[in-house]
Structures are given as C-alpha cells and as structure tokens.
Design a protein around this motif. Structure first.
Motif, PDB file in Angstrom:
ATOM      1  N   LEU A   3      -9.918  19.787  -4.657  1.00 54.96           N
ATOM      2  CA  LEU A   3     -11.356  19.698  -4.925  1.00 54.96           C
ATOM      3  C   LEU A   3     -11.697  18.329  -5.496  1.00 54.96           C
ATOM      4  O   LEU A   3     -11.015  17.851  -6.409  1.00 54.96           O
ATOM      5  CB  LEU A   3     -11.770  20.788  -5.928  1.00 54.96           C
ATOM      6  N   ILE A   4     -12.743  17.738  -4.957  1.00 49.81           N
ATOM      7  CA  ILE A   4     -13.191  16.430  -5.462  1.00 49.81           C
ATOM      8  C   ILE A   4     -14.491  16.623  -6.236  1.00 49.81           C
ATOM      9  O   ILE A   4     -15.459  17.193  -5.721  1.00 49.81           O
ATOM     10  CB  ILE A   4     -13.360  15.422  -4.303  1.00 49.81           C
ATOM     11  N   ALA A   5     -14.468  16.161  -7.488  1.00 42.99           N
ATOM     12  CA  ALA A   5     -15.623  16.350  -8.379  1.00 42.99           C
ATOM     13  C   ALA A   5     -16.143  14.994  -8.852  1.00 42.99           C
ATOM     14  O   ALA A   5     -15.636  14.441  -9.838  1.00 42.99           O
ATOM     15  CB  ALA A   5     -15.212  17.216  -9.569  1.00 42.99           C
ATOM     16  N   PRO A   6     -17.146  14.434  -8.171  1.00 45.43           N
ATOM     17  CA  PRO A   6     -17.721  13.178  -8.652  1.00 45.43           C
ATOM     18  C   PRO A   6     -18.335  13.361 -10.047  1.00 45.43           C
ATOM     19  O   PRO A   6     -19.000  14.364 -10.312  1.00 45.43           O
ATOM     20  CB  PRO A   6     -18.802  12.853  -7.612  1.00 45.43           C
ATOM     21  N   SER A   7     -18.057  12.395 -10.929  1.00 47.46           N
ATOM     22  CA  SER A   7     -18.603  12.451 -12.285  1.00 47.46           C
ATOM     23  C   SER A   7     -19.907  11.662 -12.292  1.00 47.46           C
ATOM     24  O   SER A   7     -19.908  10.443 -12.096  1.00 47.46           O
ATOM     25  CB  SER A   7     -17.616  11.821 -13.261  1.00 47.46           C
ATOM     26  N   ILE A   8     -21.019  12.372 -12.553  1.00 44.20           N
ATOM     27  CA  ILE A   8     -22.326  11.725 -12.404  1.00 44.20           C
ATOM     28  C   ILE A   8     -22.650  10.751 -13.530  1.00 44.20           C
ATOM     29  O   ILE A   8     -23.684  10.100 -13.504  1.00 44.20           O
ATOM     30  CB  ILE A   8     -23.461  12.752 -12.193  1.00 44.20           C
ATOM     31  N   LEU A   9     -21.733  10.613 -14.479  1.00 43.61           N
ATOM     32  CA  LEU A   9     -21.899   9.577 -15.506  1.00 43.61           C
ATOM     33  C   LEU A   9     -22.005   8.191 -14.855  1.00 43.61           C
ATOM     34  O   LEU A   9     -22.650   7.290 -15.388  1.00 43.61           O
ATOM     35  CB  LEU A   9     -20.682   9.617 -16.446  1.00 43.61           C
ATOM     36  N   PHE A  49     -16.169   6.956 -21.840  1.00 43.31           N
ATOM     37  CA  PHE A  49     -16.687   5.947 -20.902  1.00 43.31           C
ATOM     38  C   PHE A  49     -16.067   6.126 -19.525  1.00 43.31           C
ATOM     39  O   PHE A  49     -14.905   6.531 -19.413  1.00 43.31           O
ATOM     40  CB  PHE A  49     -16.352   4.537 -21.406  1.00 43.31           C
ATOM     41  N   SER A  50     -16.833   5.756 -18.528  1.00 42.80           N
ATOM     42  CA  SER A  50     -16.259   5.705 -17.179  1.00 42.80           C
ATOM     43  C   SER A  50     -15.654   4.312 -16.976  1.00 42.80           C
ATOM     44  O   SER A  50     -15.841   3.419 -17.807  1.00 42.80           O
ATOM     45  CB  SER A  50     -17.341   5.987 -16.139  1.00 42.80           C
ATOM     46  N   GLY A  51     -14.928   4.160 -15.906  1.00 45.88           N
ATOM     47  CA  GLY A  51     -14.414   2.837 -15.549  1.00 45.88           C
ATOM     48  C   GLY A  51     -13.194   2.384 -16.335  1.00 45.88           C
ATOM     49  O   GLY A  51     -12.865   1.195 -16.319  1.00 45.88           O
ATOM     50  N   GLN A  52     -12.503   3.292 -17.011  1.00 44.18           N
ATOM     51  CA  GLN A  52     -11.298   2.896 -17.754  1.00 44.18           C
ATOM     52  C   GLN A  52     -10.057   3.055 -16.855  1.00 44.18           C
ATOM     53  O   GLN A  52     -10.096   3.682 -15.803  1.00 44.18           O
ATOM     54  CB  GLN A  52     -11.140   3.758 -19.002  1.00 44.18           C
ATOM     55  N   VAL A  53      -8.957   2.506 -17.369  1.00 42.68           N
ATOM     56  CA  VAL A  53      -7.729   2.502 -16.566  1.00 42.68           C
ATOM     57  C   VAL A  53      -6.889   3.760 -16.840  1.00 42.68           C
ATOM     58  O   VAL A  53      -6.704   4.161 -17.993  1.00 42.68           O
ATOM     59  CB  VAL A  53      -6.903   1.231 -16.884  1.00 42.68           C
ATOM     60  N   PHE A  54      -6.404   4.373 -15.776  1.00 44.68           N
ATOM     61  CA  PHE A  54      -5.542   5.573 -15.825  1.00 44.68           C
ATOM     62  C   PHE A  54      -4.287   5.297 -16.679  1.00 44.68           C
ATOM     63  O   PHE A  54      -3.599   4.286 -16.478  1.00 44.68           O
ATOM     64  CB  PHE A  54      -5.126   5.910 -14.390  1.00 44.68           C
ATOM     65  N   ILE A  55      -4.009   6.198 -17.619  1.00 46.29           N
ATOM     66  CA  ILE A  55      -2.820   6.043 -18.482  1.00 46.29           C
ATOM     67  C   ILE A  55      -1.634   6.710 -17.764  1.00 46.29           C
ATOM     68  O   ILE A  55      -1.626   7.928 -17.570  1.00 46.29           O
ATOM     69  CB  ILE A  55      -3.062   6.703 -19.865  1.00 46.29           C
ATOM     70  N   PRO A  56      -0.629   5.932 -17.339  1.00 45.21           N
ATOM     71  CA  PRO A  56       0.397   6.476 -16.436  1.00 45.21           C
ATOM     72  C   PRO A  56       1.250   7.614 -17.008  1.00 45.21           C
ATOM     73  O   PRO A  56       1.732   8.451 -16.247  1.00 45.21           O
ATOM     74  CB  PRO A  56       1.269   5.267 -16.089  1.00 45.21           C
ATOM     75  N   SER A 109      -7.193  20.096 -13.461  1.00 43.14           N
ATOM     76  CA  SER A 109      -8.043  18.943 -13.200  1.00 43.14           C
ATOM     77  C   SER A 109      -7.556  17.722 -13.972  1.00 43.14           C
ATOM     78  O   SER A 109      -7.018  17.851 -15.076  1.00 43.14           O
ATOM     79  CB  SER A 109      -9.463  19.332 -13.651  1.00 43.14           C
ATOM     80  N   VAL A 110      -7.752  16.553 -13.383  1.00 49.67           N
ATOM     81  CA  VAL A 110      -7.458  15.297 -14.093  1.00 49.67           C
ATOM     82  C   VAL A 110      -8.746  14.487 -14.099  1.00 49.67           C
ATOM     83  O   VAL A 110      -9.470  14.437 -13.097  1.00 49.67           O
ATOM     84  CB  VAL A 110      -6.294  14.532 -13.421  1.00 49.67           C
ATOM     85  N   ASP A 111      -9.062  13.913 -15.261  1.00 49.99           N
ATOM     86  CA  ASP A 111     -10.329  13.212 -15.456  1.00 49.99           C
ATOM     87  C   ASP A 111     -10.069  11.812 -16.020  1.00 49.99           C
ATOM     88  O   ASP A 111      -9.504  11.675 -17.101  1.00 49.99           O
ATOM     89  CB  ASP A 111     -11.197  14.045 -16.425  1.00 49.99           C
ATOM     90  N   GLY A 112     -10.502  10.796 -15.274  1.00 51.05           N
ATOM     91  CA  GLY A 112     -10.457   9.421 -15.777  1.00 51.05           C
ATOM     92  C   GLY A 112      -9.533   8.505 -14.996  1.00 51.05           C
ATOM     93  O   GLY A 112      -8.362   8.823 -14.789  1.00 51.05           O
ATOM     94  N   GLY A 113     -10.074   7.404 -14.533  1.00 51.10           N
ATOM     95  CA  GLY A 113      -9.265   6.356 -13.920  1.00 51.10           C
ATOM     96  C   GLY A 113      -8.677   6.685 -12.560  1.00 51.10           C
ATOM     97  O   GLY A 113      -7.734   6.009 -12.119  1.00 51.10           O
ATOM     98  N   VAL A 126     -11.527  14.582 -10.930  1.00 49.52           N
ATOM     99  CA  VAL A 126     -12.819  14.102 -11.429  1.00 49.52           C
ATOM    100  C   VAL A 126     -12.844  12.590 -11.237  1.00 49.52           C
ATOM    101  O   VAL A 126     -11.964  11.882 -11.748  1.00 49.52           O
ATOM    102  CB  VAL A 126     -12.987  14.457 -12.920  1.00 49.52           C
ATOM    103  N   ILE A 127     -13.836  12.134 -10.496  1.00 45.09           N
ATOM    104  CA  ILE A 127     -13.852  10.700 -10.156  1.00 45.09           C
ATOM    105  C   ILE A 127     -15.264  10.135 -10.351  1.00 45.09           C
ATOM    106  O   ILE A 127     -16.214  10.605  -9.724  1.00 45.09           O
ATOM    107  CB  ILE A 127     -13.393  10.483  -8.688  1.00 45.09           C
ATOM    108  N   GLY A 128     -15.373   9.161 -11.243  1.00 44.15           N
ATOM    109  CA  GLY A 128     -16.672   8.556 -11.524  1.00 44.15           C
ATOM    110  C   GLY A 128     -16.867   7.253 -10.781  1.00 44.15           C
ATOM    111  O   GLY A 128     -17.386   7.215  -9.660  1.00 44.15           O
ATOM    112  N   SER A 129     -16.413   6.158 -11.402  1.00 43.39           N
ATOM    113  CA  SER A 129     -16.723   4.837 -10.842  1.00 43.39           C
ATOM    114  C   SER A 129     -16.157   4.615  -9.440  1.00 43.39           C
ATOM    115  O   SER A 129     -16.809   3.970  -8.613  1.00 43.39           O
ATOM    116  CB  SER A 129     -16.258   3.745 -11.798  1.00 43.39           C
TER     117      SER A 129
END
Ligand code: DX5
Ligand code: ZN
Length: 222
Positions: free
Chosen positions: A5-11, A145-152, A175-179, A197-200
């Motif tokens: 499932l792809i969930a765009p983050s409207i932020l 915040f959106s647009g941050q880097v994924f922490i591996p 679900s995974v959220d961010g980066g 969860v995918i924003g930017s």
C-alpha cells in the motif's frame, strides 16, 4: 505478489490547493492518504487539525485516511478525528498516560488503531497490544518534518517487527514513515514493510502517475 500500500503524506502537498492536489495523487494511484497532525509541543512543528480532514471529506475525498497524531495529549483528538471520517488513527505510545485506553478509544469509535515508534523507541510497548492493534508504524526519521533522510538502522527494526507480526495470527499492517524514495523502497519492502508513507518523494515529483508507477514497479520485484 504481496499486497503493498502506498500512502502519500499530504504534509508535502500544496496547501493552497489541497483538495485538487489530493484528488490528483489519488487518481495517480494512492491507496491511502497519510494525514500528519503536529502540535508544536510533542514535535517542533504545527500542521493541521480535524477541520482540514472534514473539508477533504466534504470535497469528496473518499479513500481511507490514516491520521498520524504527533501531539500530546491525544484522547480528545481521537474523538475529533473519528467523528470527521478518519479510518486509521495512530499515535506514539509516549504521548498518552494510558496506552491501552487510547487504543480502546480509537476502536470504540470505529477506527483502526496504530502505534507509532520513533527511531529509538523500543518495541516493548507492543508486548501486550498485539491482540488489539491494526497497524504498526516505524518512523525512519525523527517526527516533525518531511524531507528528512531515512535512518538506515531502521531496516533491522523492520525485520524484527515483521517477525513479531508473523508470530501472531492477525492482520496487522507494518508501515514505515519518513525518508522513503525510489532508491530505498526495495530494501524497506524486503525487510518486511507493506505500507509506505511517502511525502516529498511523491509531492515534489513532477508527475504523480509516473512516480507512483515507478514505486509500484520496484515493489513488484520484491
Ligand atoms: C514526519 C511525518 C511524515 C512525513 C514524511 O514527521 O510523519 O509522514 O510527512 O515525509 P517524507 O516522505 O518527505 O520523509
Ligand atoms: Zn507521518
């Protein structure tokens, strides 16, 4: 193929024409809308409240909406968001004094309940809740915040959480959220996530159809 499932983050959407932007991302293939609620207290940013979700529903947005509460306290907001059409409500365990009570509140009001874990928050909170929750969200960035880097190191946490889910006989989304973007979604899905969860990476792309198709194409190789 697994069900992803792809969930765009409207932020990361264009707030000056939110209804239109959200409509476009849905016709491009979004499965769920991710709705970030920030209070400038639990996280150092302020976003949107239940009035905005209500307006989106009135505008005709009818796909599932996943409300991510980054606020403290949360119980009144659970009631507010449930009453205007949230489908999932997720919260960070450290934002409530009574985690089980908040989960019950979400379920009593007809929504699916999710627990969200910051990058360094322990998964121990899950031990007595695996029979109740519908969604586990692992933050791959610090919330706010959106647009941050994924922490591996989160990849290991995803594998660990997937094992916990596979040990219980229930349908729990991971679900995974961010980066998340086209260069890391493959590893994230391989580690065991099924909701992204995918924003930017979506809203800053020039063509929503193209980016969502590319993401699905990468997922189909998992
Ligand atoms: C961060 C939010 C995320 C954010 C993701 O606190 O919870 O949902 O919008 O944005 P990207 O994909 O840009 O990291
Ligand atoms: Zn979020």
């Amino acid at each position: 193929m697994k069900h992803f499932l792809i969930a765009p983050s409207i932020l990361s959407a264009n707030f000056s024409k939110l209804g239109e932007d959200v409509t476009n991302v849905i016709s491009a293939g979004a499965d769920i809308l991710h709705f970030d609620v920030m209070d400038n207290h639990y996280v150092p940013n302020l976003s949107m409240g239940s009035m905005v979700l209500k307006s989106l529903r009135e505008y005709g947005i009818n796909i599932p909406i996943d409300v991510h509460l980054m606020t403290k306290p949360i119980d009144q907001l659970i009631l507010d968001f449930a009453s205007v059409g949230a489908d999932y409500i997720s919260f960070h365990p450290e934002t409530t004094e009574h985690i089980d009570r908040s989960v019950e509140l979400i379920k009593e009001h007809g929504c699916k309940a999710g627990l969200v874990f910051n990058p360094s928050t322990t998964l121990n909170y899950l031990e007595y809740l695996m029979d109740k929750i519908d969604l586990i969200v692992l933050m791959a960035v610090n919330p706010g915040f959106s647009g941050q880097v994924f922490i591996p190191t989160i990849l290991k946490k995803i594998c660990k959480t997937r094992k916990l889910i596979d040990n219980v006989n229930r349908n729990i989304d991971l679900s995974v959220d961010g980066g998340i973007n086209t260069s890391n979604i493959y590893e994230i899905s391989k580690a065991g996530a099924n909701l992204f969860v995918i924003g930017s990476a979506i809203f800053k792309a020039p063509n929503y159809h193209k980016i969502i198709n590319t993401l699905r194409c990468i997922l189909s190789k998992t």
